[in-house]
Scaffold this active site. Sequence first.
Site, PDB file in Angstrom:
ATOM      1  N   CYS A 132       0.859  -1.136  -0.006  1.00  0.00           N
ATOM      2  CA  CYS A 132      -0.002   0.129  -0.017  1.00  0.00           C
ATOM      3  C   CYS A 132       0.946   1.184   0.195  1.00  0.00           C
ATOM      4  CB  CYS A 132      -0.857  -0.032   1.041  1.00  0.00           C
ATOM      5  SG  CYS A 132      -2.124   1.370   1.254  1.00  0.00           S
ATOM      6  N   ASP A 179     -10.097  -3.539  -6.300  1.00  0.00           N
ATOM      7  CA  ASP A 179      -9.325  -2.415  -5.579  1.00  0.00           C
ATOM      8  C   ASP A 179      -9.946  -1.148  -6.208  1.00  0.00           C
ATOM      9  OD1 ASP A 179      -7.817  -0.678  -4.323  1.00  0.00           O
ATOM     10  OD2 ASP A 179      -5.813  -1.790  -4.519  1.00  0.00           O
ATOM     11  N   HIS A 212      -7.918  -4.708  -2.050  1.00  0.00           N
ATOM     12  CA  HIS A 212      -6.652  -4.198  -1.716  1.00  0.00           C
ATOM     13  C   HIS A 212      -6.252  -4.955  -0.303  1.00  0.00           C
ATOM     14  CE1 HIS A 212      -4.376  -0.245  -1.969  1.00  0.00           C
ATOM     15  NE2 HIS A 212      -4.093  -0.473  -0.688  1.00  0.00           N
TER      16      HIS A 212
END
Length: 245
Positions: A132, A179, A212
């Site tokens: 991330c 995502d 995600h």
Amino acid sequence: MANELRPCPCDIGDKFDYGGRGQEVQIEHIRAYVSKPSASTDKAVIVIHDIFGWQLPNTRYMADMLTANGYIAICPDFFVGQEGWKPSNDWASFDDWLKTRQASKIDKEVDVVLKYLKEQCGVKDIGAIGFCWGGAAVQHLMLKNPHLKTGVSLYGVIRFFDERSTLLHPTFFIFAENDHIIPLEQVTELEQKLKQNCKVDYKVKIYPGQTHGFVHRKREDINPQDKPYIEEGRKDMINWLNKYM
């Protein structure tokens, strides 16, 4: 779960119940988690945490996974003493919070870590992985830092690439199909830019049905349909590092 109503670029997911096998050390102005294999090695991987910070058990679990595969793994506190994001924080403050923790502003800390690995650990080859926020940081390093061998960017928000961007090192980009923070059209655009400009090896892979954070923020035993992709993502990450280090 992260969604378009929240500016958070990392799925809150599951917080693992994991204590870690390594130890915390002080390296100049940075704290870091360091995990070393039993056999000596001259290969190391810098593990760059997500917005929840360097002490998140999930990230240490991934560092120890690298160590089980023969690498020294180091997860520094790239927030340098500032707190990681907390799920209980007010999402309205997220943008201001993020301004003091920019993924492109880690070069000083990376230099300190590189020096430590080379002088204190006898390391010759160094790679980087990141999740991330850390995935975006890996993208920055693969474009800017000449001292690394390779990198794996896991669902890093795409923000550093333009028509002139040229990777310095082989880079593997892992994305999730579902995502909401990184739409697939952005991934397609990244692939086009890499194809036009890239002179080193790279790979972009999208994992079906995943959200995600799936590689390090999902427990394998929660949803059986996710388990193969979680394991595949982790295996792909290790295989990429093995290939280029």
